[in-house]
Design a protein around this motif. Structure first.
Motif, PDB file in Angstrom:
ATOM      1  N   UNK A 147      65.088  65.093  38.372  1.00 21.40           N
ATOM      2  CA  UNK A 147      64.679  65.777  37.142  1.00 21.40           C
ATOM      3  C   UNK A 147      64.052  67.127  37.472  1.00 21.40           C
ATOM      4  N   UNK A 148      64.275  68.092  36.612  1.00 23.81           N
ATOM      5  CA  UNK A 148      63.801  69.453  36.868  1.00 23.81           C
ATOM      6  C   UNK A 148      62.292  69.516  36.673  1.00 23.81           C
ATOM      7  N   UNK A 149      61.575  69.925  37.715  1.00 24.52           N
ATOM      8  CA  UNK A 149      60.118  69.958  37.677  1.00 24.52           C
ATOM      9  C   UNK A 149      59.597  70.845  36.541  1.00 24.52           C
ATOM     10  N   UNK A 150      60.295  71.935  36.290  1.00 25.48           N
ATOM     11  CA  UNK A 150      59.874  72.888  35.254  1.00 25.48           C
ATOM     12  C   UNK A 150      59.752  72.218  33.887  1.00 25.48           C
ATOM     13  N   UNK A 151      60.583  71.181  33.657  1.00 25.49           N
ATOM     14  CA  UNK A 151      60.601  70.521  32.352  1.00 25.49           C
ATOM     15  C   UNK A 151      59.620  69.357  32.246  1.00 25.49           C
ATOM     16  N   UNK A 152      59.073  68.940  33.377  1.00 21.43           N
ATOM     17  CA  UNK A 152      58.281  67.712  33.364  1.00 21.43           C
ATOM     18  C   UNK A 152      57.028  67.821  32.502  1.00 21.43           C
ATOM     19  N   UNK A 153      56.395  68.996  32.482  1.00 21.00           N
ATOM     20  CA  UNK A 153      55.214  69.173  31.640  1.00 21.00           C
ATOM     21  C   UNK A 153      55.556  68.935  30.169  1.00 21.00           C
ATOM     22  N   UNK A 154      56.690  69.435  29.745  1.00 23.52           N
ATOM     23  CA  UNK A 154      57.131  69.237  28.358  1.00 23.52           C
ATOM     24  C   UNK A 154      57.349  67.755  28.081  1.00 23.52           C
ATOM     25  N   UNK A 155      58.024  67.083  29.003  1.00 24.15           N
ATOM     26  CA  UNK A 155      58.332  65.659  28.819  1.00 24.15           C
ATOM     27  C   UNK A 155      57.061  64.819  28.802  1.00 24.15           C
ATOM     28  N   UNK A 156      56.151  65.081  29.745  1.00 27.45           N
ATOM     29  CA  UNK A 156      54.915  64.292  29.800  1.00 27.45           C
ATOM     30  C   UNK A 156      54.083  64.473  28.526  1.00 27.45           C
ATOM     31  N   UNK A 157      53.972  65.696  28.062  1.00 28.72           N
ATOM     32  CA  UNK A 157      53.212  65.938  26.829  1.00 28.72           C
ATOM     33  C   UNK A 157      53.836  65.209  25.644  1.00 28.72           C
ATOM     34  N   UNK A 189      47.820  57.209  28.721  1.00 29.17           N
ATOM     35  CA  UNK A 189      46.933  57.570  29.821  1.00 29.17           C
ATOM     36  C   UNK A 189      47.714  57.726  31.129  1.00 29.17           C
ATOM     37  N   UNK A 190      48.728  56.884  31.306  1.00 22.90           N
ATOM     38  CA  UNK A 190      49.568  56.962  32.497  1.00 22.90           C
ATOM     39  C   UNK A 190      50.239  58.330  32.590  1.00 22.90           C
ATOM     40  N   UNK A 191      50.769  58.799  31.476  1.00 22.38           N
ATOM     41  CA  UNK A 191      51.447  60.099  31.484  1.00 22.38           C
ATOM     42  C   UNK A 191      50.455  61.257  31.510  1.00 22.38           C
ATOM     43  N   UNK A 192      49.267  61.043  30.992  1.00 22.22           N
ATOM     44  CA  UNK A 192      48.224  62.059  31.123  1.00 22.22           C
ATOM     45  C   UNK A 192      47.866  62.261  32.587  1.00 22.22           C
ATOM     46  N   UNK A 193      47.790  61.160  33.330  1.00 16.76           N
ATOM     47  CA  UNK A 193      47.488  61.250  34.764  1.00 16.76           C
ATOM     48  C   UNK A 193      48.607  61.982  35.514  1.00 16.76           C
ATOM     49  N   UNK A 194      49.865  61.669  35.168  1.00 16.37           N
ATOM     50  CA  UNK A 194      50.997  62.361  35.807  1.00 16.37           C
ATOM     51  C   UNK A 194      50.983  63.849  35.489  1.00 16.37           C
ATOM     52  N   UNK A 195      50.633  64.152  34.246  1.00 12.54           N
ATOM     53  CA  UNK A 195      50.560  65.550  33.829  1.00 12.54           C
ATOM     54  C   UNK A 195      49.487  66.304  34.610  1.00 12.54           C
ATOM     55  N   UNK A 196      48.354  65.670  34.770  1.00 10.21           N
ATOM     56  CA  UNK A 196      47.246  66.309  35.488  1.00 10.21           C
ATOM     57  C   UNK A 196      47.575  66.559  36.959  1.00 10.21           C
TER      58      UNK A 196
END
Length: 229
Positions: A194-204, A220-227
């Motif tokens: 998966x494209x790293x550039x898009x991961x912030x959008x997906x996690x949010x 919370x799991x995805x908040x941790x990944x986002x952080x």
């Protein structure tokens, strides 16, 4: 194509005219190459790219778009099929741009544009890039039913296309089908590379969706990944 003295002379004259601020003359000079060498793809592409420059648009205004459309038509007629795709796609992008800028331009040309859409769907029925641009055209003309139909088709063709993926996720979310929205987003991040550039959008988006699903642990799991991106 072999070097041709006429080509060099025309290109040089066009460059001089452009440097002197004689934009209209420069464009018309370069355009001659399309008529002298109608089967040379580069002369159509370079002309369109020139017409897209900010300084040229500032000088020619709407005529820059009209000239680009005419150039696309000449290229489609004169070039072999394998060289035509760029110009079919560019013509569609110009329609979107022009309608979005001046909707009144669309009215008297609606039938012709609809015929063009049918031609595109006949020539490129399973091309996701064409379908995405047709979706944008339907969006600016207010035909949301057709836009939605093409989204479904394009997503089936290329479910890993991030633009299509997000639009599909948003569609499910609007229909309050949060679980399906989560499913396709999680499928994306679990897929290959998966494209790293898009991961912030997906996690949010996944944080928001899991909150709506009253699933605080997953949020919370995805908040941790986002952080930790």
């Amino acid at each position: 194509m072999k070097p041709d003295r006429r080509i060099q002379e025309i290109q040089n004259l066009s460059n001089v005219q452009s440097e002197e601020g004689r934009i209209r003359e420069s464009a018309l000079t370069y355009r001659k190459l399309q008529f002298l060498y109608p089967q040379e793809k580069e002369f159509y592409i370079t002309y369109i790219q020139y017409l897209e420059e900010e300084s040229v648009i500032a000088e020619l205004l709407w005529n820059a778009y009209e000239e680009s459309l005419a150039c696309c038509d000449r290229a489609i007629v004169n070039l072999p099929v394998e060289d035509s795709f760029y110009f079919y796609q560019k013509k569609l992008e110009l329609f979107i741009l022009m309608i979005d800028n001046d909707f009144s331009w669309y009215g008297p040309r609606k039938e012709g544009i609809q015929n063009y859409i049918r031609e595109l769907l006949h020539n490129y029925p399973d091309n996701a890039e064409i379908l995405k641009r047709l979706m944008a055209l339907y969006r600016v003309t207010g035909n949301h039913e057709e836009e939605q139909r093409l989204l479904d088709k394009a997503y089936q063709i290329d479910p890993n296309d991030f633009t299509l993926l997000i639009q599909k996720a948003i569609e499910y979310e609007k229909n309050e089908n949060y679980k399906m929205s989560v499913e396709i987003l999680e499928k994306y991040i679990k897929g290959n590379n998966p494209v790293l550039f898009y991961m912030e959008i997906v996690y949010k988006k996944l944080i928001d969706l899991n909150t709506k699903l009253n699933n605080p642990e997953r949020a919370a799991y995805y908040e941790n990944l986002l952080d930790n991106l």
